[in-house]
Write a protein that holds these residues in place. Structure first.
Motif, short mmCIF file in Angstrom:
data_model
loop_
_atom_site.label_atom_id
_atom_site.label_comp_id
_atom_site.label_asym_id
_atom_site.label_seq_id
_atom_site.Cartn_x
_atom_site.Cartn_y
_atom_site.Cartn_z
N SER A 161 0.83 -1.18 0.09
CA SER A 161 0.02 -0.03 0.02
C SER A 161 0.84 1.20 -0.08
N CYS A 162 1.40 1.56 -1.11
CA CYS A 162 2.72 2.29 -1.26
C CYS A 162 2.57 3.60 -0.78
N THR A 163 3.37 4.03 0.03
CA THR A 163 3.31 5.55 0.65
C THR A 163 4.92 5.92 0.59
N PHE A 164 5.63 5.66 -0.33
CA PHE A 164 7.04 5.84 -0.35
C PHE A 164 7.22 7.42 -0.50
N CYS A 165 6.63 8.03 -1.33
CA CYS A 165 6.52 9.51 -1.87
C CYS A 165 5.24 10.14 -1.33
N ARG A 166 5.18 11.42 -1.64
CA ARG A 166 4.17 12.18 -0.89
C ARG A 166 2.91 12.03 -1.65
N TRP A 167 2.95 11.38 -3.01
CA TRP A 167 1.67 11.10 -3.49
C TRP A 167 0.84 10.18 -2.62
N GLU A 168 1.67 9.37 -1.98
CA GLU A 168 0.88 8.16 -1.01
C GLU A 168 -0.33 7.57 -1.74
N CYS A 169 0.09 6.87 -2.89
CA CYS A 169 -0.91 6.38 -4.02
C CYS A 169 -1.84 5.20 -3.36
N LYS A 170 -1.03 4.52 -2.55
CA LYS A 170 -1.63 3.22 -1.45
C LYS A 170 -2.12 2.36 -2.61
N VAL A 171 -1.32 2.08 -3.68
CA VAL A 171 -1.59 0.91 -4.51
C VAL A 171 -0.70 -0.22 -4.23
N ASP A 172 -1.23 -1.45 -4.51
CA ASP A 172 -0.25 -2.53 -3.87
C ASP A 172 0.61 -2.83 -5.15
N ARG A 173 1.85 -2.55 -4.89
CA ARG A 173 2.88 -2.48 -6.01
C ARG A 173 3.51 -4.17 -6.10
N VAL A 174 2.79 -4.89 -5.13
CA VAL A 174 3.42 -6.23 -5.16
C VAL A 174 2.51 -6.90 -6.26
N LEU A 222 -1.38 0.77 -10.70
CA LEU A 222 0.11 1.42 -10.62
C LEU A 222 -0.12 2.98 -10.15
N GLY A 223 0.86 3.31 -9.38
CA GLY A 223 0.78 4.76 -8.97
C GLY A 223 1.25 5.65 -9.95
N THR A 224 1.75 6.90 -9.46
CA THR A 224 2.33 8.03 -10.54
C THR A 224 3.83 7.35 -10.96
N CYS A 225 4.45 6.76 -10.04
CA CYS A 225 5.56 6.27 -10.69
C CYS A 225 5.54 5.30 -11.60
N GLN A 226 4.30 4.61 -11.77
CA GLN A 226 4.32 3.46 -12.57
C GLN A 226 5.00 2.11 -12.50
N THR A 265 13.66 7.54 -4.30
CA THR A 265 12.69 7.32 -3.13
C THR A 265 11.77 6.33 -3.65
N ILE A 266 11.38 6.27 -4.90
CA ILE A 266 10.38 5.34 -5.34
C ILE A 266 11.08 3.82 -5.32
N HIS A 267 12.27 3.80 -5.13
CA HIS A 267 12.97 2.28 -5.42
C HIS A 267 13.39 2.03 -3.72
S1 SF4 Z 1 4.22 7.53 -6.98
FE1 SF4 Z 1 4.91 5.25 -6.78
S2 SF4 Z 1 6.46 5.46 -4.79
FE2 SF4 Z 1 5.21 7.30 -4.91
S3 SF4 Z 1 3.47 6.68 -3.29
FE3 SF4 Z 1 2.78 6.30 -5.50
S4 SF4 Z 1 3.22 4.11 -6.14
FE4 SF4 Z 1 4.40 4.76 -4.21
#
Ligand code: SF4
Length: 423
Positions: free
Chosen positions: A111-124, A129-133, A217-219
């Motif tokens: 539930s990704c919150t690595f960066c400030r977008w805090e997309c909360k998508v499941d990257r597993v 996908l979130g903004t970083c794709q 940060t996204i890594h």
């Molecule tokens: S942009 Fe990527 S790293 Fe940032 S919160 Fe969204 S999914 Fe996570």
């Protein structure tokens, strides 16, 4: 005593300037192997639970455990800043703070919150996908001894720079758009492969390990596990083989010597976070445990320009808050501000004003090398006339105005920006 390999670096005239040395003292000591990197200190702090328990704990409990251990790390780090030798790093704990950080990073991917977008998508799962794709994969586009960073970072043997693919921001003028816009650019790396890259660069005498992109940060999950790896073991021959696919300079490992990375018999390398700083608060606290020196961008002086030119919301409050955090934490850092054409009044001046008011004495590199790129480049098929305001080089007068304003505000920028006489 400074190891012979780094004597030329520590003797550079730039380190005789108190306004620079006092701000980067910790980084310099780690770089010259006179102090242990933070990750080595972190590796001595026992997790107080087994590795199986760490894997089974829910995220909330892992955060509680992390906070408890972070206090201990900070107090040891403060002690190490005064007297590095008073900290014994020779006995890493079997399960330690780095394991907790690695597990938090892993679980956060769901539930990704690595960066400030805090997309909360499941990257597993990767269904959305979130903004970083990005899913769980990390790619390195290239790594090498960077000779173009600030003198304090490139030194005499280069900054060990690792370029990751993709980004959390969408700057229309990105100066690295080939990798920031293309998540598939570069070679896949896992944590051990990245550890091999880090090992390679430091083994060849780089003064620091410079994580950049795109955006590192996204890594976070891959980087944190790689740092844990270098705190324990030398990577395998296979990992070195995999890593060297993306090596893009002429340094060869057979020139290496242990003098370059040895502190107390362990692999030592200062961690440099070279970032757009669009980072979530939680990630900032994880990074605090391992980053020895920060190199954040502060691009836009208001949210309107950030939204239009980088499609990024909440810019000013996020970036200023993160800068304030590292300042209040007593961290070593250099801020980069890129002067953009037609944006001196709306961006450069407010950024400098905020720094003068909130981060007294902060080292700032006021950069004059903006060039129109990507969607702002009139020569590119991607060019969009909406960005005509930034589709040229800054004029001489704009750069001089930026410098004059920084002087008027008393910003500490001259030594780091005009460095030629200090090398
Ligand atoms: S942009 Fe990527 S790293 Fe940032 S919160 Fe969204 S999914 Fe996570």
């Amino acid at each position: 005593m400074t190891p012979p390999a780094y004597q030329r670096f520590v003797q550079l005239p730039v380190w005789k300037r108190p306004e620079i040395r006092n701000r980067l003292e910790w980084y310099l000591k780690v770089s010259a192997n006179q102090a242990p990197a933070k990750y080595l200190i972190a590796s001595t702090i026992p997790a107080s639970v087994s590795s199986d328990t760490i894997h089974s704990l829910p995220l909330g409990e892992l955060w509680d455990l992390f906070q408890k251990n972070l206090h201990e790390l900070i107090s040891l780090w403060e002690q190490a800043k005064q007297e590095p030798k008073s900290i014994d790093i020779s006995h890493p704990s079997e399960t330690n703070l780095l394991d907790i950080i690695g597990e938090i990073s892993n679980k956060t991917l769901q539930s990704c919150t690595f960066c400030r977008w805090e997309c909360k998508v499941d990257r597993v799962k990767g269904e959305k996908l979130g903004t970083c794709q990005l899913g769980t994969e990390s790619r390195v586009a290239s790594y090498f001894h960077h000779r173009g960073e600030e003198l304090v970072f490139r030194g005499t043997r280069g900054s060990g720079t690792i370029f990751f693919s993709s980004c959390s921001m969408r700057c229309v003028f990105c100066q690295n758009s080939d990798i920031s816009k293309d998540k598939d650019n570069g070679a896949l790396v896992d944590a051990e492969g990245l550890a091999a890259i880090i090992w390679d660069l430091r083994m060849e005498g780089c003064h620091n390990i410079n994580f950049v992109g795109g955006e590192p940060t996204i890594h976070l999950h891959t980087i944190m596990k790689a740092i844990r790896h270098i705190s324990r073991d030398k990577p395998s021959r296979e990992a070195f083989g995999q890593a060297r696919w993306t090596k893009s300079d002429g340094f060869l490992p057979f020139r290496s010597g242990t003098n370059y990375y040895d502190y107390g018999g362990r692999f030592n390398a200062p961690i440099l976070w070279n970032s757009n700083f669009f980072i979530s608060e939680k990630t900032m606290s994880l990074l605090r445990a391992v980053v020895d020196v920060w190199l954040p961008d502060f691009k836009f002086g208001n949210n309107k320009c950030a939204r239009r030119l980088a499609r990024t919301p909440w810019y000013f409050e996020t970036i200023s808050k993160n800068h304030k955090l590292i300042h209040d934490w007593g961290e070593n850092y250099v801020i980069r501000h890129l002067v953009m054409p037609n944006h001196v009044d709306c961006c450069t001046k407010p950024v400098l004003e905020w720094i003068a008011e909130n981060l007294p004495g902060a080292l700032v590199n006021i950069m004059a090398q903006y060039h129109p790129d990507a969607y702002a480049n009139p020569a590119s098929p991607e060019y969009n006339p909406r960005y005509s305001d930034i589709s040229r080089y800054p004029e001489r007068q704009e750069i001089l105005d930026a410098y004059a304003y920084a002087r008027e505000l008393g910003i500490n920028f001259e030594e780091i920006t005009f460095e030629k006489s200090l090398q």
